[in-house]
Design an enzyme around this catalytic site. Structure first.
Site, PDB file in Angstrom:
ATOM      1  N   GLY A 274      11.014   6.540 -11.890  1.00  0.00           N
ATOM      2  CA  GLY A 274      10.344   6.945 -13.110  1.00  0.00           C
ATOM      3  C   GLY A 274       8.851   6.718 -13.002  1.00  0.00           C
ATOM      4  O   GLY A 274       8.039   7.534 -13.443  1.00  0.00           O
ATOM      5  N   GLU A 277       3.952   0.941 -10.407  1.00  0.00           N
ATOM      6  CA  GLU A 277       2.824   0.272 -11.032  1.00  0.00           C
ATOM      7  C   GLU A 277       1.671  -0.047 -10.087  1.00  0.00           C
ATOM      8  O   GLU A 277       1.107  -1.153 -10.116  1.00  0.00           O
ATOM      9  CB  GLU A 277       3.305  -1.025 -11.694  1.00  0.00           C
ATOM     10  CG  GLU A 277       3.746  -2.140 -10.729  1.00  0.00           C
ATOM     11  CD  GLU A 277       5.189  -2.085 -10.284  1.00  0.00           C
ATOM     12  OE1 GLU A 277       5.679  -3.081  -9.736  1.00  0.00           O
ATOM     13  OE2 GLU A 277       5.834  -1.041 -10.481  1.00  0.00           O
ATOM     14  N   GLU A 310       5.204   0.487 -17.076  1.00  0.00           N
ATOM     15  CA  GLU A 310       4.258   0.468 -15.958  1.00  0.00           C
ATOM     16  C   GLU A 310       2.945  -0.195 -16.359  1.00  0.00           C
ATOM     17  O   GLU A 310       2.313  -0.877 -15.544  1.00  0.00           O
ATOM     18  CB  GLU A 310       4.008   1.888 -15.445  1.00  0.00           C
ATOM     19  CG  GLU A 310       5.257   2.648 -15.013  1.00  0.00           C
ATOM     20  CD  GLU A 310       6.107   1.918 -13.986  1.00  0.00           C
ATOM     21  OE1 GLU A 310       5.586   1.039 -13.268  1.00  0.00           O
ATOM     22  OE2 GLU A 310       7.311   2.217 -13.904  1.00  0.00           O
TER      23      GLU A 310
END
Length: 846
Positions: A274, A277, A310
């Site tokens: 998805g 970071e 994130e």
């Protein structure tokens, strides 16, 4: 200026750390004890053709406390990629073995050292496409690109010079200092990055569109390849606003300002996760960010959660990083935990408690109920196995655990403990025991004992209840817990029970389940209830008792969280062969479809109904009940006033359609591009509909997929459908050839495409000709772990095994496990997790 001569090395007092594949904990500990002040200066030249190599020049500088041993740089690429090596200005012979470039003792000195390496960059994790590329280096993949100290507690700065084709955009962890156009190429010079772990180093470059916004005083840039004008119009403002809201929340909650130089993000087609970071340069899966007018509430909430997750990582994971990947769950649990809190504030009318239950409990139970269940915190001896630590336990059980911990301590002491933790370990590394020590000092509870069962061991409890009444009053109510695996463990936790009465009146009581058997003393003297709903707030963890009579009372539960908890508990009891059978549960859900007003609960219901239909009914039962289920779904779709709920119901209708009339209706919708009722179908939805029709071979003579391909304008989405088409061919030989291609690494290059294709290849309607692929699929698992990204091994297994229910498929799994008694334990656990529904279906069919 004079340069001090390097002291002569002395005889080592202990043997050199062995040079072994991967990144062993032994080597990592030794390096941390002697190496500091690491900095990487990297120049990469990316040619226009992805078939041409990427040449690189790298300088690795570091301080060395003890030069009596060789220094191992991690480099997992062919030796032929290395051109030359100098150490402290002197040429050194290349010594590359077992995935390490070894710097000899004779070339090293105490204090400052510089190694310069000229090489062809490794491409395993560069994700090169025709007109863009991006890095994805978690957990130990930085070493697949260039030589590095690839362990999280040797943080470093990165200074990057990136030469790319003219017309390409580029982004990295640090701001662009300068850019120079030179004919057909453009060079981007980035400033030195903040200090970070190697897995967070990142860059992306290619034919992207760059957009710049400033919100709340924070400049942000977005790189994307989206071409749908509707998606852009509806999504750009929310994307930037969600990031701004998440930054504001995290700054307020932690008491620390955003800790890095810049904050940008990239939307990548078919990104493996998805999001990821990377410091100052977050990567996202484009389809999750860019929504259109047909987006459901669940998609809107998922986008908010993803962005918040994130962004929270900038503090939890990037600012303070785990010492070793056995604590990778720490960064993930806090990212999810904070994301839930942020979404509660950032998205209007979001039901925080309901979303928490639906997001986390089914996913956590899906692993924790299996024979392959793993604890939240797992041992790790080599980083090459770190990818196997990821999964639904750290993403979903850990937030449940953390919320129980917050409830135990109280929100303010818990928050203050986290603030202290971030302040102490900022720009450094920490362990879970470091955090537990800080939190333990802020509560009278024994967190060390609490931690042992919740964090260090797998599994869940099963509860039983004893309700005694007399003269229409409760005389006693006791709850008892036992470990599902038969051990003597106890899970201290708080949860609620709801007393339900015939007139609709209810009373909710809190249970502090801090012993094996707990009397609910506050229930004594209350009127005898018609029913008791156990775990009515949804926050308790385990399998709770339920009564068959509850199924008739579901619609009378006014609190949507209580209904969600009831749905989850019915499903878990069904899987355990208790209370209700699969066909009866589907009947309950069919009635609930028209009565459930909450969209998130409808998502849970339709998901569970589809799972029961395909995974736990026999083929004969499916054919018998299918037409009635189709009719119920279509009727519910017509009656439901919510556009989003209508779409959920339509998607479920599409999923279960078996009858000729249902398939004809779907074909008409696809052919005319006219959605039913007020359902809004997008290009992606029509593609999914075409795929659903193709896997049903309807109609056999009509080229549905080529026709859909011609409709798609976005090149990235066209390429995805072209990849999937052979897996959906009505010709078995074509599907056989496609499966053979998956045995090669190039055939598995786009992992999101592969798992989607496997889902169709092994669809229940195709299993008669696809079950033969199972042995080879299991044989490929170890190679997939070594060559794929962290979620791919489980994704491969789930997409392969997830829909089977036959005894022969179950026998294939058992035969494989029996033939490999010494199999990699993490992969063995993944296999047991992915095959759990298959093994349960076999039992439930008896």
């Amino acid at each position: 200026m004079t340069t001090a001569k390097a002291p002569l090395p002395t005889e080592p007092t202990e043997p050199d750390p062995p040079v072994t594949t991967g990144v062993s904990e032994m080597v990592a500990v030794a390096r941390k004890a002697t190496i500091s002040g690491v900095a990487y200066n990297l120049s990469l030249h990316v040619p226009a053709l992805k078939t041409e190599p990427i040449e690189a020049i790298e300088q690795v500088s570091f301080n060395l406390k003890d030069n009596r041993h060789p220094v191992q740089l991690d480099f997992k690429a062919p030796t032929g990629n290395l051109h030359s090596l100098t150490v402290n200005g002197q040429p050194v012979a290349l010594d590359h073995r077992n995935e390490h470039l070894v710097l000899p003792v004779a070339a090293l000195r105490r204090g400052h050292n510089v190694a310069e390496i000229r090489l062809r960059a490794g491409e395993q994790s560069l994700n090169r496409n025709d007109d863009y590329l991006y890095t994805l280096l978690v957990p130990d993949r930085a070493r697949t690109v260039v030589p590095v100290f690839d362990q999280p507690n040797l943080k470093a700065t990165f200074t990057l010079a990136l030469t790319v084709p003219a017309g390409w955009q580029a982004i990295a962890n640090a701001p662009v200092q300068d850019s120079t156009l030179n004919g057909a190429t453009k060079q981007y010079l980035f400033a030195a990055s903040d200090s970070m772990s190697t897995y967070l180093f990142s860059f992306a470059a290619g034919k992207f569109t760059r957009l710049n916004r400033t919100l709340n005083g924070r400049a942000m840039s977005l790189l994307h390849r989206e071409t749908d004008s509707t998606k852009l119009r509806l999504s750009l403002d929310p994307i930037f606003q969600l990031h701004a809201d998440a930054l504001a929340f995290m700054t307020a909650y932690t008491g620390l300002p955003y800790p890095f130089q810049k904050f940008d993000f990239v939307a990548i087609p078919d990104f493996q996760y998805g999001g990821m970071e990377h410091v100052g340069a977050i990567d996202y899966k484009a389809s999750t960010l860019f929504l259109d007018e047909g987006a459901t509430q669940d998609q809107v909430l998922a986008r908010s959660n993803l962005v918040s997750h994130e962004t929270a990582h900038m503090w939890f994971g990037d600012l303070v990083t785990m010492q070793w990947f056995n604590d990778v769950w720490m960064k993930e649990v806090f990212a999810n935990f904070m994301a839930d809190k942020i979404t509660q504030v950032a998205v209007k009318n979001s039901n925080y408690d309901l979303k928490f239950v639906i997001d986390h409990y089914p996913a956590a139970y899906g692993i924790d109920r299996t024979a392959g269940a793993n604890p939240i915190r797992q041992p790790l001896t080599n980083l090459q196995d770190a990818g196997s630590l990821y999964g639904n336990i750290i993403y979903h059980k850990a937030p449940i655990m953390m919320r129980q911990l917050e409830r135990l301590m109280g929100p303010e002491p818990f928050r203050d403990g986290l603030r202290e933790y971030l302040k102490i370990y900022a720009h450094g590394n920490a362990t879970w025991p470091d955090l537990i020590k800080i939190l333990d000092a802020r509560t009278p509870a024994d967190l060390q004992a609490w931690n042992q069962v919740w964090v260090n061991q797998p599994g869940r409890p099963v509860f039983t209840a004893d309700l005694q009444t007399s003269a229409n009053k409760i005389t006693s109510l006791t709850l008892t817990q036992r470990a599902e695996d038969g051990s003597d463990r106890l899970w201290p936790q708080l949860f609620e029970v709801l007393l339900m009465y015939p007139d609709g009146h209810t009373k909710e009581l809190t249970v502090n389940m801090n012993a094996r058997t707990v009397p609910v003393t506050q229930a004594v003297g209350e009127p005898a209830p018609r029913l008791v709903l156990y775990n009515s707030s949804g926050l308790g963890y385990g399998v709770f008792p339920t009564a068959p009579a509850l199924t008739a009372q579901l619609s009378k539960l006014k609190n949507p969280v209580a209904r969600a908890a009831a749905y989850v508990n019915l499903y878990e009891n069904m899987l355990n062969g208790q209370v209700i059978r699969p066909l009866a549960l589907l009947s309950v859900y069919r009635q609930a479809l028209t009565l459930e007003p909450e969209e998130l609960n409808l998502k849970l219901l339709t998901g569970q109904a589809s799972a029961v239909f395909w995974q736990f009914l026999t083929p004969t039962q499916r054919l018998a009940v299918g037409p009635a289920l189709e009719k119920d779904l279509w009727a519910a779709l017509q009656k439901n006033p919510s556009v989003n709920s209508q779409k959920l119901l339509f998607k479920t209708y599409q999923s279960v359609a078996l009858s000729q009339p249902a398939q004809a209706r779907l074909y008409h919708i696809w052919q005319t591009e006219k959605a039913p009722a007020r359902v809004k179908l997008t290009e992606d939805d029509y593609t999914a509909l075409a795929l659903a029709l193709a896997v049903r071979d309807y109609p056999a003579a009509e080229p549905i997929l080529p026709a859909q391909l011609a409709r798609i304008k976005n090149e990235d989405r066209r390429q995805r459908l072209q990849y999937l088409m052979p897996a959906l061919s009505s010709d078995v030989a074509t599907r056989d050839t496609f499966f053979e291609s998956l045995k090669t690494k190039p055939g598995r290059a786009k992992e999101a495409w592969v798992t989607a294709a496997l889902g169709y290849l092994h669809h229940p309607l195709r299993q008669a000709t696809s079950e033969k692929y199972l042995p080879a699929s299991l044989d490929l698992l170890q190679e997939i772990q070594l060559t794929g990204d962290i979620f791919f091994p489980y994704g491969w297994l789930q997409a392969t095994l997830g829909s089977y229910q036959t005894p022969t498929a179950a026998a294939t799994v058992r035969t494989f496990l029996a033939a490999h008694p010494d199999y990699n334990p993490q992969l063995r656990a993944k296999l047991l997790q992915a095959s759990d529904d298959l093994l349960r279906a076999e039992k439930l069919a008896r």
